[in-house]
Design a protein around this motif. Structure first.
Motif, short mmCIF file in Angstrom:
data_model
loop_
_atom_site.label_atom_id
_atom_site.label_comp_id
_atom_site.label_asym_id
_atom_site.label_seq_id
_atom_site.Cartn_x
_atom_site.Cartn_y
_atom_site.Cartn_z
N UNK A 141 4.37 7.10 -1.07
CA UNK A 141 5.17 6.56 0.02
C UNK A 141 4.63 5.19 0.43
N UNK A 142 5.50 4.19 0.51
CA UNK A 142 5.09 2.86 0.95
C UNK A 142 4.75 2.95 2.44
N UNK A 143 3.53 2.48 2.78
CA UNK A 143 3.11 2.53 4.18
C UNK A 143 3.00 1.14 4.80
N UNK A 144 3.06 0.10 3.97
CA UNK A 144 3.03 -1.24 4.54
C UNK A 144 2.47 -2.29 3.60
N UNK A 145 2.39 -3.49 4.11
CA UNK A 145 1.85 -4.64 3.39
C UNK A 145 0.53 -5.02 4.06
N UNK A 186 0.85 -1.18 0.00
CA UNK A 186 0.00 0.00 0.00
C UNK A 186 0.89 1.23 0.00
N UNK A 187 0.58 2.16 -0.92
CA UNK A 187 1.29 3.43 -0.94
C UNK A 187 0.28 4.56 -0.80
N UNK A 188 0.70 5.59 -0.10
CA UNK A 188 -0.11 6.80 0.05
C UNK A 188 0.73 7.96 -0.42
N UNK A 189 0.26 8.62 -1.46
CA UNK A 189 0.99 9.75 -2.08
C UNK A 189 2.43 9.36 -2.41
#
Length: 69
Positions: free
Chosen positions: A23-27, A18-21
């Protein structure tokens, strides 16, 4: 304008990056994980955003599925 949240294709071992804008934020292994990432990023009402294409772009697989075919 593209969606700020991208849920990438399921990995062969399960889960989706998962990316937000950008930036990778996690799996994420399920929708609950995605909602938690969005909540931590300060997005209120995250559950309601999962099916809004203006907010979330599900790539490389069906929405809400986290296991590679």
């Amino acid at each position: 304008m593209s969606a700020p949240v991208v849920i990438h294709r399921p990995s062969p071992t399960g889960g989706r990056r998962v990316t937000i804008r950008g930036q990778i934020v996690g799996l994420a292994r399920n929708d609950h994980d995605v909602v938690e990432f969005l909540r931590r990023a300060g997005l209120p009402g995250a559950e309601a955003l999962l099916d809004r294409p203006d907010w979330v772009d599900w790539r490389g697989g069906r929405a809400h599925e986290y296991v590679a075919a």
